[in-house]
Enzyme design. Structure first.
Site, mmCIF file in Angstrom:
data_model
loop_
_atom_site.group_PDB
_atom_site.id
_atom_site.type_symbol
_atom_site.label_atom_id
_atom_site.label_comp_id
_atom_site.label_asym_id
_atom_site.label_seq_id
_atom_site.Cartn_x
_atom_site.Cartn_y
_atom_site.Cartn_z
ATOM 1 N N GLU A 94 4.504 1.513 -2.513
ATOM 2 C CA GLU A 94 4.832 0.384 -3.377
ATOM 3 C C GLU A 94 4.260 0.597 -4.773
ATOM 4 O O GLU A 94 3.048 0.660 -4.953
ATOM 5 C CB GLU A 94 4.281 -0.896 -2.748
ATOM 6 C CG GLU A 94 4.878 -1.173 -1.370
ATOM 7 C CD GLU A 94 4.087 -2.187 -0.566
ATOM 8 O OE1 GLU A 94 3.113 -2.747 -1.104
ATOM 9 O OE2 GLU A 94 4.440 -2.414 0.608
ATOM 10 N N LEU B 111 8.542 -3.437 -0.615
ATOM 11 C CA LEU B 111 7.277 -3.977 -0.117
ATOM 12 C C LEU B 111 7.408 -4.207 1.389
ATOM 13 O O LEU B 111 7.558 -5.334 1.869
ATOM 14 C CB LEU B 111 6.918 -5.282 -0.829
ATOM 15 C CG LEU B 111 6.119 -5.138 -2.122
ATOM 16 C CD1 LEU B 111 6.989 -4.498 -3.211
ATOM 17 C CD2 LEU B 111 5.594 -6.472 -2.590
ATOM 18 N N GLU C 122 5.504 -2.306 4.574
ATOM 19 C CA GLU C 122 4.643 -1.247 5.101
ATOM 20 C C GLU C 122 5.213 -0.627 6.367
ATOM 21 O O GLU C 122 5.069 0.580 6.602
ATOM 22 C CB GLU C 122 3.233 -1.795 5.384
ATOM 23 C CG GLU C 122 2.391 -2.048 4.130
ATOM 24 C CD GLU C 122 2.768 -3.328 3.400
ATOM 25 O OE1 GLU C 122 3.478 -4.170 3.995
ATOM 26 O OE2 GLU C 122 2.363 -3.488 2.230
ATOM 27 N N GLN D 251 -0.647 -0.061 -0.075
ATOM 28 C CA GLN D 251 -1.192 -0.544 -1.340
ATOM 29 C C GLN D 251 -2.618 -1.067 -1.230
ATOM 30 O O GLN D 251 -3.437 -0.839 -2.118
ATOM 31 C CB GLN D 251 -0.275 -1.622 -1.913
ATOM 32 C CG GLN D 251 -0.508 -1.904 -3.371
ATOM 33 C CD GLN D 251 0.606 -2.756 -3.961
ATOM 34 O OE1 GLN D 251 0.721 -3.940 -3.641
ATOM 35 N NE2 GLN D 251 1.426 -2.160 -4.812
ATOM 36 N N PHE D 252 -2.943 -1.754 -0.152
ATOM 37 C CA PHE D 252 -4.314 -2.139 0.195
ATOM 38 C C PHE D 252 -4.436 -2.006 1.711
ATOM 39 O O PHE D 252 -3.511 -2.379 2.436
ATOM 40 C CB PHE D 252 -4.640 -3.578 -0.231
ATOM 41 C CG PHE D 252 -4.739 -3.760 -1.713
ATOM 42 C CD1 PHE D 252 -5.944 -3.556 -2.381
ATOM 43 C CD2 PHE D 252 -3.626 -4.130 -2.445
ATOM 44 C CE1 PHE D 252 -6.035 -3.726 -3.748
ATOM 45 C CE2 PHE D 252 -3.706 -4.302 -3.822
ATOM 46 C CZ PHE D 252 -4.914 -4.084 -4.477
ATOM 47 N N PHE E 156 -2.001 -3.742 9.182
ATOM 48 C CA PHE E 156 -1.474 -4.347 10.409
ATOM 49 C C PHE E 156 0.054 -4.311 10.438
ATOM 50 O O PHE E 156 0.656 -4.267 11.512
ATOM 51 C CB PHE E 156 -1.979 -5.787 10.546
ATOM 52 C CG PHE E 156 -3.472 -5.873 10.663
ATOM 53 C CD1 PHE E 156 -4.119 -5.480 11.823
ATOM 54 C CD2 PHE E 156 -4.243 -6.327 9.604
ATOM 55 C CE1 PHE E 156 -5.499 -5.553 11.933
ATOM 56 C CE2 PHE E 156 -5.624 -6.404 9.706
ATOM 57 C CZ PHE E 156 -6.252 -6.008 10.869
ATOM 58 N N HIS F 8 -7.585 -7.800 0.858
ATOM 59 C CA HIS F 8 -7.553 -6.598 0.026
ATOM 60 C C HIS F 8 -8.791 -5.719 0.189
ATOM 61 O O HIS F 8 -8.729 -4.529 -0.104
ATOM 62 C CB HIS F 8 -7.398 -6.977 -1.452
ATOM 63 C CG HIS F 8 -6.045 -7.524 -1.793
ATOM 64 N ND1 HIS F 8 -5.561 -8.674 -1.251
ATOM 65 C CD2 HIS F 8 -5.081 -7.065 -2.637
ATOM 66 C CE1 HIS F 8 -4.355 -8.918 -1.743
ATOM 67 N NE2 HIS F 8 -4.036 -7.961 -2.575
#
Length: 325
Positions: free
Chosen positions: A29, A58, A60, A82-83, A88, A129
Protein backbone atom coordinates in the site's frame (compact mmCIF):
# COMPACT_ATOMS: atom_id res chain seq x y z
CA UNK A 1 31.20 4.15 3.82
CA UNK A 2 28.14 6.36 4.00
CA UNK A 3 26.33 7.60 7.11
CA UNK A 4 22.80 6.19 6.91
CA UNK A 5 19.62 6.10 8.95
CA UNK A 6 17.74 2.82 9.11
CA UNK A 7 15.29 4.09 6.49
CA UNK A 8 18.17 4.80 4.12
CA UNK A 9 19.85 1.48 4.83
CA UNK A 10 16.66 -0.47 4.12
CA UNK A 11 16.07 1.54 0.95
CA UNK A 12 19.64 0.78 -0.12
CA UNK A 13 19.16 -2.96 0.51
CA UNK A 14 15.96 -2.99 -1.54
CA UNK A 15 17.65 -1.10 -4.36
CA UNK A 16 20.52 -3.57 -4.31
CA UNK A 17 18.27 -6.61 -4.62
CA UNK A 18 15.96 -5.05 -7.22
CA UNK A 19 19.03 -4.29 -9.31
CA UNK A 20 20.71 -7.68 -8.87
CA UNK A 21 17.75 -10.04 -9.24
CA UNK A 22 15.04 -9.60 -11.92
CA UNK A 23 12.73 -11.85 -9.87
CA UNK A 24 12.59 -9.49 -6.88
CA UNK A 25 9.31 -7.58 -6.77
CA UNK A 26 8.33 -4.91 -4.25
CA UNK A 27 4.67 -4.11 -3.61
CA UNK A 28 2.22 -2.90 -0.97
CA UNK A 29 0.00 0.00 0.00
CA UNK A 30 1.52 3.29 -1.22
CA UNK A 31 5.03 1.86 -1.69
CA UNK A 32 5.24 3.06 -5.30
CA UNK A 33 4.49 6.68 -6.17
CA UNK A 34 4.56 7.88 -2.56
CA UNK A 35 7.54 5.77 -1.51
CA UNK A 36 5.70 4.34 1.48
CA UNK A 37 4.25 5.98 4.59
CA UNK A 38 7.76 6.47 5.99
CA UNK A 39 9.45 6.93 2.58
CA UNK A 40 11.35 3.66 3.00
CA UNK A 41 10.74 2.83 -0.67
CA UNK A 42 11.22 6.38 -1.90
CA UNK A 43 12.48 6.61 -5.49
CA UNK A 44 12.44 2.87 -6.18
CA UNK A 45 9.44 2.85 -8.51
CA UNK A 46 10.92 5.71 -10.53
CA UNK A 47 14.23 3.84 -10.81
CA UNK A 48 12.92 0.33 -11.52
CA UNK A 49 9.48 0.90 -13.02
CA UNK A 50 5.92 -0.02 -12.17
CA UNK A 51 6.41 -3.68 -13.09
CA UNK A 52 8.99 -4.13 -10.32
CA UNK A 53 7.68 -1.71 -7.66
CA UNK A 54 3.94 -1.21 -7.52
CA UNK A 55 1.04 -0.16 -5.34
CA UNK A 56 -1.73 -2.51 -4.23
CA UNK A 57 -5.25 -1.92 -2.93
CA UNK A 58 -5.71 -1.53 0.83
CA UNK A 59 -6.26 -5.26 1.26
CA UNK A 60 -3.62 -7.14 3.25
CA UNK A 61 -5.22 -10.49 2.45
CA UNK A 62 -4.81 -9.71 -1.25
CA UNK A 63 -1.18 -8.72 -0.73
CA UNK A 64 -0.50 -12.06 0.96
CA UNK A 65 -2.24 -14.08 -1.72
CA UNK A 66 -0.33 -12.25 -4.44
CA UNK A 67 2.97 -12.95 -2.71
CA UNK A 68 2.20 -16.67 -2.50
CA UNK A 69 1.22 -16.90 -6.16
CA UNK A 70 4.29 -14.99 -7.33
CA UNK A 71 6.59 -17.21 -5.25
CA UNK A 72 5.13 -20.34 -6.81
CA UNK A 73 5.97 -18.85 -10.22
CA UNK A 74 9.62 -18.28 -9.36
CA UNK A 75 9.57 -14.68 -8.15
CA UNK A 76 11.01 -13.36 -4.87
CA UNK A 77 8.26 -11.05 -3.56
CA UNK A 78 8.92 -8.37 -0.95
CA UNK A 79 5.43 -7.29 0.16
CA UNK A 80 4.97 -4.55 2.71
CA UNK A 81 2.28 -4.65 5.39
CA UNK A 82 1.85 -0.96 6.08
CA UNK A 83 1.78 -1.47 9.87
CA UNK A 84 2.26 -4.83 11.52
CA UNK A 85 -0.87 -4.38 13.63
CA UNK A 86 -2.74 -5.11 10.38
CA UNK A 87 -1.18 -8.59 10.13
CA UNK A 88 -4.39 -10.25 11.31
CA UNK A 89 -5.88 -9.48 7.89
CA UNK A 90 -3.20 -11.62 6.25
CA UNK A 91 -2.60 -14.29 8.91
CA UNK A 92 -4.00 -17.14 6.83
CA UNK A 93 -1.62 -16.33 3.96
CA UNK A 94 1.37 -16.13 6.32
CA UNK A 95 0.67 -18.80 8.95
CA UNK A 96 -1.61 -21.09 6.94
CA UNK A 97 0.09 -21.01 3.54
CA UNK A 98 3.58 -19.45 3.33
CA UNK A 99 4.89 -21.14 6.46
CA UNK A 100 3.99 -24.68 5.39
CA UNK A 101 4.37 -24.64 1.61
CA UNK A 102 7.76 -26.37 1.57
CA UNK A 103 6.49 -29.17 3.84
CA UNK A 104 3.13 -29.43 2.11
CA UNK A 105 4.77 -29.84 -1.30
CA UNK A 106 7.42 -32.28 -0.10
CA UNK A 107 10.16 -29.79 -0.89
CA UNK A 108 8.94 -29.17 -4.44
CA UNK A 109 8.19 -25.51 -3.79
CA UNK A 110 10.05 -22.84 -1.86
CA UNK A 111 8.39 -19.74 -0.50
CA UNK A 112 11.00 -16.93 -0.81
CA UNK A 113 8.77 -14.16 0.52
CA UNK A 114 10.12 -11.34 2.70
CA UNK A 115 7.25 -9.60 4.47
CA UNK A 116 8.42 -6.14 5.55
CA UNK A 117 6.48 -4.15 8.12
CA UNK A 118 6.98 -1.31 10.62
CA UNK A 119 5.99 -1.81 14.25
CA UNK A 120 6.83 -0.56 17.73
CA UNK A 121 5.98 2.19 20.17
CA UNK A 122 7.25 5.51 21.35
CA UNK A 123 6.10 7.56 18.36
CA UNK A 124 2.45 8.28 19.32
CA UNK A 125 0.71 6.26 16.61
CA UNK A 126 -3.02 5.53 16.46
CA UNK A 127 -4.43 2.24 17.71
CA UNK A 128 -3.10 -0.99 16.11
CA UNK A 129 -0.04 0.71 14.60
CA UNK A 130 2.53 0.08 17.34
CA UNK A 131 1.66 -3.41 18.58
CA UNK A 132 4.55 -5.84 19.09
CA UNK A 133 3.17 -9.01 17.50
CA UNK A 134 6.47 -10.70 16.74
CA UNK A 135 5.64 -13.52 19.15
CA UNK A 136 2.79 -14.66 16.92
CA UNK A 137 5.25 -15.04 14.07
CA UNK A 138 7.99 -16.67 16.13
CA UNK A 139 5.51 -19.29 17.35
CA UNK A 140 4.55 -20.24 13.78
CA UNK A 141 6.77 -23.08 12.51
CA UNK A 142 8.19 -22.45 9.05
CA UNK A 143 8.73 -18.72 9.46
CA UNK A 144 11.95 -16.80 10.12
CA UNK A 145 11.56 -13.56 12.08
CA UNK A 146 14.14 -10.76 11.86
CA UNK A 147 14.20 -7.53 13.91
CA UNK A 148 17.22 -5.26 13.29
CA UNK A 149 18.26 -2.61 15.80
CA UNK A 150 20.63 -0.53 13.64
CA UNK A 151 21.08 0.69 10.05
CA UNK A 152 24.11 -1.57 9.48
CA UNK A 153 22.25 -4.66 10.63
CA UNK A 154 19.09 -3.67 8.76
CA UNK A 155 20.80 -3.62 5.37
CA UNK A 156 22.75 -6.84 5.80
CA UNK A 157 19.85 -8.74 7.33
CA UNK A 158 17.36 -7.55 4.69
CA UNK A 159 19.59 -8.66 1.82
CA UNK A 160 19.97 -12.07 3.50
CA UNK A 161 16.21 -12.26 4.03
CA UNK A 162 15.36 -11.54 0.40
CA UNK A 163 17.85 -14.16 -0.77
CA UNK A 164 16.51 -16.80 1.64
CA UNK A 165 14.27 -19.49 0.18
CA UNK A 166 11.99 -19.57 3.22
CA UNK A 167 9.44 -16.94 4.26
CA UNK A 168 10.90 -14.18 6.43
CA UNK A 169 9.01 -11.65 8.54
CA UNK A 170 11.22 -8.55 8.60
CA UNK A 171 10.09 -6.09 11.28
CA UNK A 172 11.32 -2.49 11.36
CA UNK A 173 10.90 -0.53 14.59
CA UNK A 174 9.28 2.84 13.96
CA UNK A 175 11.32 4.65 16.58
CA UNK A 176 14.58 3.50 14.99
CA UNK A 177 13.79 4.59 11.43
CA UNK A 178 15.48 7.97 11.84
CA UNK A 179 16.77 7.78 15.41
CA UNK A 180 20.46 7.89 14.46
CA UNK A 181 22.97 7.40 11.65
CA UNK A 182 25.90 5.05 11.44
CA UNK A 183 28.43 3.92 8.87
CA UNK A 184 26.92 1.49 6.37
CA UNK A 185 28.85 0.07 3.38
CA UNK A 186 27.44 1.26 0.08
CA UNK A 187 28.27 -2.06 -1.55
CA UNK A 188 26.24 -5.19 -0.88
CA UNK A 189 26.91 -7.39 2.16
CA UNK A 190 24.96 -9.97 4.12
CA UNK A 191 24.49 -10.81 7.79
CA UNK A 192 23.51 -14.44 8.42
CA UNK A 193 20.02 -15.05 9.75
CA UNK A 194 19.83 -16.81 13.09
CA UNK A 195 23.00 -15.23 14.46
CA UNK A 196 22.93 -12.85 17.43
CA UNK A 197 25.43 -10.05 18.04
CA UNK A 198 27.22 -9.26 21.28
CA UNK A 199 26.81 -5.48 21.35
CA UNK A 200 28.71 -5.04 24.60
CA UNK A 201 31.04 -7.41 26.45
CA UNK A 202 30.57 -7.96 30.17
CA UNK A 203 31.20 -10.41 32.99
CA UNK A 204 28.58 -9.82 35.72
CA UNK A 205 25.23 -9.94 33.93
CA UNK A 206 23.82 -10.84 30.50
CA UNK A 207 21.04 -8.71 29.01
CA UNK A 208 19.34 -10.49 26.11
CA UNK A 209 17.15 -8.27 23.98
CA UNK A 210 16.15 -7.14 20.47
CA UNK A 211 14.77 -4.20 18.49
CA UNK A 212 14.52 -0.80 20.16
CA UNK A 213 15.17 -2.35 23.56
CA UNK A 214 18.78 -2.94 22.50
CA UNK A 215 19.40 0.78 22.89
CA UNK A 216 17.58 1.00 26.23
CA UNK A 217 19.66 -1.95 27.42
CA UNK A 218 22.94 -0.41 26.26
CA UNK A 219 22.06 2.80 28.08
CA UNK A 220 21.28 0.80 31.21
CA UNK A 221 24.59 -1.07 30.90
CA UNK A 222 26.48 2.23 30.74
CA UNK A 223 24.77 3.46 33.91
CA UNK A 224 25.41 0.18 35.71
CA UNK A 225 29.08 0.34 34.74
CA UNK A 226 29.36 3.59 36.70
CA UNK A 227 28.39 1.57 39.76
CA UNK A 228 31.01 -1.09 39.08
CA UNK A 229 28.89 -3.66 37.25
CA UNK A 230 30.13 -5.24 33.99
CA UNK A 231 27.11 -5.94 31.80
CA UNK A 232 26.98 -7.87 28.53
CA UNK A 233 24.28 -6.94 25.99
CA UNK A 234 23.19 -9.43 23.34
CA UNK A 235 21.13 -8.28 20.36
CA UNK A 236 19.26 -11.33 19.07
CA UNK A 237 18.67 -9.73 15.62
CA UNK A 238 16.83 -12.87 14.51
CA UNK A 239 14.27 -14.06 17.05
CA UNK A 240 13.43 -17.17 15.05
CA UNK A 241 15.52 -19.20 14.60
CA UNK A 242 17.00 -18.23 17.95
CA UNK A 243 20.77 -18.17 18.42
CA UNK A 244 20.73 -20.33 21.54
CA UNK A 245 24.49 -20.95 21.44
CA UNK A 246 25.35 -17.26 21.87
CA UNK A 247 22.78 -16.86 24.66
CA UNK A 248 24.03 -19.86 26.62
CA UNK A 249 27.71 -18.95 26.17
CA UNK A 250 27.00 -15.52 27.64
CA UNK A 251 24.96 -16.85 30.57
CA UNK A 252 27.60 -19.45 31.40
CA UNK A 253 30.15 -16.64 31.50
CA UNK A 254 28.20 -14.16 33.63
CA UNK A 255 26.01 -16.44 35.74
CA UNK A 256 23.17 -13.94 35.69
CA UNK A 257 20.67 -12.85 33.02
CA UNK A 258 17.64 -10.71 32.29
CA UNK A 259 15.59 -10.68 29.09
CA UNK A 260 14.26 -7.35 27.82
CA UNK A 261 11.45 -6.87 25.31
CA UNK A 262 8.99 -4.15 24.38
CA UNK A 263 6.11 -6.60 24.03
CA UNK A 264 3.84 -7.54 26.91
CA UNK A 265 5.15 -10.15 29.38
CA UNK A 266 2.79 -12.75 27.92
CA UNK A 267 3.87 -11.89 24.36
CA UNK A 268 7.18 -11.44 22.51
CA UNK A 269 9.81 -14.15 22.95
CA UNK A 270 11.25 -13.46 26.42
CA UNK A 271 9.50 -16.51 27.83
CA UNK A 272 11.07 -18.72 25.17
CA UNK A 273 14.53 -17.32 25.88
CA UNK A 274 14.12 -17.90 29.62
CA UNK A 275 13.03 -21.49 28.96
CA UNK A 276 16.11 -22.18 26.84
CA UNK A 277 18.38 -20.78 29.57
CA UNK A 278 16.71 -22.85 32.28
CA UNK A 279 16.90 -26.05 30.24
CA UNK A 280 20.50 -25.62 29.13
CA UNK A 281 22.33 -23.49 31.71
CA UNK A 282 20.49 -23.68 35.01
CA UNK A 283 23.57 -24.95 36.84
CA UNK A 284 25.51 -21.87 35.73
CA UNK A 285 23.00 -19.44 37.22
CA UNK A 286 23.67 -17.49 40.41
CA UNK A 287 20.21 -15.87 40.43
CA UNK A 288 16.77 -16.25 38.83
CA UNK A 289 16.40 -15.06 35.22
CA UNK A 290 14.09 -12.03 35.26
CA UNK A 291 12.18 -10.23 32.52
CA UNK A 292 11.62 -6.61 31.58
CA UNK A 293 8.49 -6.20 29.48
CA UNK A 294 5.33 -4.16 29.07
CA UNK A 295 2.24 -4.87 31.14
CA UNK A 296 -0.22 -7.53 30.00
CA UNK A 297 -2.75 -5.06 28.64
CA UNK A 298 -3.80 -3.81 25.23
CA UNK A 299 -1.32 -1.25 23.89
CA UNK A 300 -2.48 2.06 25.42
CA UNK A 301 -3.48 5.23 23.63
CA UNK A 302 -0.55 7.50 22.89
CA UNK A 303 -1.06 9.72 25.94
CA UNK A 304 -0.06 6.81 28.18
CA UNK A 305 2.50 4.93 26.10
CA UNK A 306 5.54 6.55 27.76
CA UNK A 307 4.37 5.11 31.10
CA UNK A 308 3.53 1.70 29.63
CA UNK A 309 6.64 1.09 27.53
CA UNK A 310 9.74 -0.38 29.21
CA UNK A 311 12.80 1.89 29.35
CA UNK A 312 16.38 1.87 30.56
CA UNK A 313 15.34 2.70 34.13
CA UNK A 314 13.24 -0.46 34.23
CA UNK A 315 16.21 -2.41 32.91
CA UNK A 316 18.48 -0.98 35.64
CA UNK A 317 15.95 -1.78 38.37
CA UNK A 318 15.57 -5.37 37.23
CA UNK A 319 19.32 -5.80 36.68
CA UNK A 320 20.02 -4.73 40.24
CA UNK A 321 17.58 -7.32 41.59
CA UNK A 322 19.56 -10.03 39.79
CA UNK A 323 22.97 -8.59 40.62
CA UNK A 324 22.08 -8.28 44.32
CA UNK A 325 20.34 -11.62 44.64
Amino acid sequence: MAQMTMVQAINDALRNELKNDPNVLLFGEDVGVNGGVFRVTDGLQKEFGEDKVFDTPLAESGIGGLAIGLSLQGFRPVPEIQFFGFVFEVMDSIAGQMSRMRYRSGGRYNMPVTVRSPFGGGVHTPELHSDSLEGLMAQTPGLKVVIPSSPYDAKGLLISSIRDNDPVIFLEHLKLYRAFREEVPEEEYTIPLGKAAVKREGSDLSIITYGAMVHESLKAAEELEKEGHSVEVIDLRTIMPLDVDTIIASVEKTGRAIVVQEAQRQAGIANHVVSEIMERAVLSLEAPVLRVAAADTIYPFSQAESIWLPNYKDVIETAKKVLNF
